[in-house]
Design a protein around this motif. Structure first.
Motif, PDB file in Angstrom:
ATOM      1  N   THR A  28       0.833  -1.189   0.000  1.00  0.00           N
ATOM      2  CA  THR A  28       0.000   0.000   0.000  1.00  0.00           C
ATOM      3  C   THR A  28       0.873   1.246   0.000  1.00  0.00           C
ATOM      4  O   THR A  28       1.912   1.301   0.642  1.00  0.00           O
ATOM      5  CB  THR A  28      -0.934   0.001   1.223  1.00  0.00           C
ATOM      6  OG1 THR A  28      -1.688   1.200   1.209  1.00  0.00           O
ATOM      7  CG2 THR A  28      -0.146  -0.094   2.525  1.00  0.00           C
ATOM      8  N   ARG A  30      -0.107   4.083   1.154  1.00  0.00           N
ATOM      9  CA  ARG A  30      -0.544   4.999   2.184  1.00  0.00           C
ATOM     10  C   ARG A  30       0.477   5.249   3.264  1.00  0.00           C
ATOM     11  O   ARG A  30       0.337   6.189   4.044  1.00  0.00           O
ATOM     12  CB  ARG A  30      -1.850   4.502   2.812  1.00  0.00           C
ATOM     13  CG  ARG A  30      -1.707   3.252   3.686  1.00  0.00           C
ATOM     14  CD  ARG A  30      -3.032   2.859   4.300  1.00  0.00           C
ATOM     15  NE  ARG A  30      -4.006   2.516   3.267  1.00  0.00           N
ATOM     16  CZ  ARG A  30      -5.324   2.413   3.482  1.00  0.00           C
ATOM     17  NH1 ARG A  30      -5.792   2.684   4.691  1.00  0.00           N
ATOM     18  NH2 ARG A  30      -6.137   2.077   2.524  1.00  0.00           N
ATOM     19  N   HIS A  31       1.501   4.417   3.333  1.00  0.00           N
ATOM     20  CA  HIS A  31       2.538   4.624   4.339  1.00  0.00           C
ATOM     21  C   HIS A  31       3.742   5.371   3.795  1.00  0.00           C
ATOM     22  O   HIS A  31       4.735   5.539   4.506  1.00  0.00           O
ATOM     23  CB  HIS A  31       2.995   3.280   4.895  1.00  0.00           C
ATOM     24  CG  HIS A  31       1.899   2.464   5.488  1.00  0.00           C
ATOM     25  ND1 HIS A  31       1.097   2.933   6.513  1.00  0.00           N
ATOM     26  CD2 HIS A  31       1.441   1.227   5.189  1.00  0.00           C
ATOM     27  CE1 HIS A  31       0.213   2.004   6.832  1.00  0.00           C
ATOM     28  NE2 HIS A  31       0.391   0.954   6.040  1.00  0.00           N
ATOM     29  N   THR A  34       5.138  10.481  -1.072  1.00  0.00           N
ATOM     30  CA  THR A  34       5.298  10.281  -2.505  1.00  0.00           C
ATOM     31  C   THR A  34       5.771  11.567  -3.145  1.00  0.00           C
ATOM     32  O   THR A  34       5.224  12.639  -2.873  1.00  0.00           O
ATOM     33  CB  THR A  34       3.990   9.814  -3.154  1.00  0.00           C
ATOM     34  OG1 THR A  34       3.511   8.647  -2.470  1.00  0.00           O
ATOM     35  CG2 THR A  34       4.221   9.448  -4.610  1.00  0.00           C
ATOM     36  N   VAL A  53       2.010  11.373   3.727  1.00  0.00           N
ATOM     37  CA  VAL A  53       1.312  10.083   3.651  1.00  0.00           C
ATOM     38  C   VAL A  53      -0.198  10.259   3.684  1.00  0.00           C
ATOM     39  O   VAL A  53      -0.941   9.491   3.056  1.00  0.00           O
ATOM     40  CB  VAL A  53       1.776   9.125   4.770  1.00  0.00           C
ATOM     41  CG1 VAL A  53       3.239   8.763   4.572  1.00  0.00           C
ATOM     42  CG2 VAL A  53       1.565   9.727   6.139  1.00  0.00           C
ATOM     43  N   ASN A  54      -0.676  11.275   4.406  1.00  0.00           N
ATOM     44  CA  ASN A  54      -2.123  11.466   4.485  1.00  0.00           C
ATOM     45  C   ASN A  54      -2.631  12.527   3.528  1.00  0.00           C
ATOM     46  O   ASN A  54      -3.820  12.836   3.494  1.00  0.00           O
ATOM     47  CB  ASN A  54      -2.543  11.822   5.909  1.00  0.00           C
ATOM     48  CG  ASN A  54      -1.934  13.131   6.380  1.00  0.00           C
ATOM     49  OD1 ASN A  54      -1.216  13.791   5.651  1.00  0.00           O
ATOM     50  ND2 ASN A  54      -2.232  13.508   7.613  1.00  0.00           N
ATOM     51  N   ARG A  72      -3.560  12.759  -3.638  1.00  0.00           N
ATOM     52  CA  ARG A  72      -3.490  11.309  -3.524  1.00  0.00           C
ATOM     53  C   ARG A  72      -4.838  10.746  -3.111  1.00  0.00           C
ATOM     54  O   ARG A  72      -5.629  11.414  -2.441  1.00  0.00           O
ATOM     55  CB  ARG A  72      -2.412  10.877  -2.540  1.00  0.00           C
ATOM     56  CG  ARG A  72      -2.631  11.218  -1.087  1.00  0.00           C
ATOM     57  CD  ARG A  72      -1.368  10.962  -0.258  1.00  0.00           C
ATOM     58  NE  ARG A  72      -0.904   9.582  -0.400  1.00  0.00           N
ATOM     59  CZ  ARG A  72       0.361   9.210  -0.228  1.00  0.00           C
ATOM     60  NH1 ARG A  72       1.282  10.106   0.108  1.00  0.00           N
ATOM     61  NH2 ARG A  72       0.711   7.947  -0.351  1.00  0.00           N
ATOM     62  N   ASP A  73      -5.074   9.509  -3.546  1.00  0.00           N
ATOM     63  CA  ASP A  73      -6.255   8.765  -3.141  1.00  0.00           C
ATOM     64  C   ASP A  73      -5.750   7.434  -2.613  1.00  0.00           C
ATOM     65  O   ASP A  73      -5.458   6.510  -3.397  1.00  0.00           O
ATOM     66  CB  ASP A  73      -7.196   8.569  -4.339  1.00  0.00           C
ATOM     67  CG  ASP A  73      -8.496   7.897  -3.941  1.00  0.00           C
ATOM     68  OD1 ASP A  73      -8.559   7.296  -2.855  1.00  0.00           O
ATOM     69  OD2 ASP A  73      -9.454   7.978  -4.728  1.00  0.00           O
ATOM     70  N   ASN A  74      -5.621   7.348  -1.313  1.00  0.00           N
ATOM     71  CA  ASN A  74      -5.058   6.136  -0.722  1.00  0.00           C
ATOM     72  C   ASN A  74      -5.974   4.928  -0.882  1.00  0.00           C
ATOM     73  O   ASN A  74      -5.514   3.790  -0.820  1.00  0.00           O
ATOM     74  CB  ASN A  74      -4.732   6.366   0.748  1.00  0.00           C
ATOM     75  CG  ASN A  74      -3.469   7.201   0.927  1.00  0.00           C
ATOM     76  OD1 ASN A  74      -2.623   7.290   0.046  1.00  0.00           O
ATOM     77  ND2 ASN A  74      -3.344   7.828   2.099  1.00  0.00           N
ATOM     78  N   THR A  75      -7.256   5.154  -1.116  1.00  0.00           N
ATOM     79  CA  THR A  75      -8.152   4.022  -1.354  1.00  0.00           C
ATOM     80  C   THR A  75      -7.881   3.376  -2.706  1.00  0.00           C
ATOM     81  O   THR A  75      -8.204   2.214  -2.925  1.00  0.00           O
ATOM     82  CB  THR A  75      -9.623   4.462  -1.297  1.00  0.00           C
ATOM     83  OG1 THR A  75      -9.885   5.357  -2.387  1.00  0.00           O
ATOM     84  CG2 THR A  75      -9.943   5.157   0.009  1.00  0.00           C
ATOM     85  N   ASN A  77      -4.692   3.611  -3.965  1.00  0.00           N
ATOM     86  CA  ASN A  77      -3.239   3.406  -4.002  1.00  0.00           C
ATOM     87  C   ASN A  77      -2.590   4.242  -5.095  1.00  0.00           C
ATOM     88  O   ASN A  77      -1.649   3.791  -5.773  1.00  0.00           O
ATOM     89  CB  ASN A  77      -2.924   1.922  -4.232  1.00  0.00           C
ATOM     90  CG  ASN A  77      -2.083   1.333  -3.111  1.00  0.00           C
ATOM     91  OD1 ASN A  77      -1.874   1.957  -2.082  1.00  0.00           O
ATOM     92  ND2 ASN A  77      -1.606   0.128  -3.332  1.00  0.00           N
ATOM     93  N   VAL A  79      -1.292   8.281  -6.535  1.00  0.00           N
ATOM     94  CA  VAL A  79      -0.940   9.689  -6.357  1.00  0.00           C
ATOM     95  C   VAL A  79      -0.982  10.347  -7.725  1.00  0.00           C
ATOM     96  O   VAL A  79      -0.610   9.734  -8.736  1.00  0.00           O
ATOM     97  CB  VAL A  79       0.457   9.823  -5.722  1.00  0.00           C
ATOM     98  CG1 VAL A  79       0.907  11.271  -5.695  1.00  0.00           C
ATOM     99  CG2 VAL A  79       0.444   9.255  -4.310  1.00  0.00           C
TER     100      VAL A  79
END
Length: 123
Positions: A28, A30-31, A34, A53-54, A72-75, A77, A79
């Motif tokens: 992922t 999200r950690h 980027t 990250v957030n 970014r959209d972490n859902t 994965n 950027v």
């Protein structure tokens, strides 16, 4: 490390826009901080911008500030790099990269890199 793939590059006229995507696989995103970087022929790779990250904080190089936006959209994965008011000098291969640094990462702190996507801006 995380595997990254950029897409969305192409040929655009000066003043136009492009949106690049950076998709992570394997792990992922999200950690990871980027970052976006670019390299033009005969020049060193340079920093374009980065996002936390957030997604709460972004930083940009002066040359793109006010024209480029990182999100970014972490859902998903993913950027993004939204590039507006493009100039011929923005022409380069654009790379995304990830860093798990616990402090604001410099270029050397990014250890996961994509293969790059070509952006060409015609005058």
């Amino acid at each position: 490390q995380v595997d990254l793939v950029e897409s969305g590059g192409g040929l655009v006229q000066a003043g136009g826009s492009l949106k690049l995507s950076c998709v992570a696989s394997g792990r992922t995103l999200r950690h990871y901080w980027t970052g976006w970087f670019r390299q033009a022929p005969g020049k060193e790779r340079e920093f374009v911008g980065r996002i936390t990250v957030n997604g709460a904080i972004t930083n940009y190089a002066d040359s793109v500030k006010g024209r480029f936006i990182i999100s970014r959209d972490n859902t998903k994965n993913t950027v993004y790099l939204q590039m507006n008011s493009l100039k011929p000098e923005d022409s380069a291969i654009y790379y995304c990269a990830g860093s798990r640094s616990t402090i604001t990462p410099m270029m050397a702190d990014f250890d996961s890199w994509g293969q790059g996507t070509q952006v060409t801006v015609s005058s």
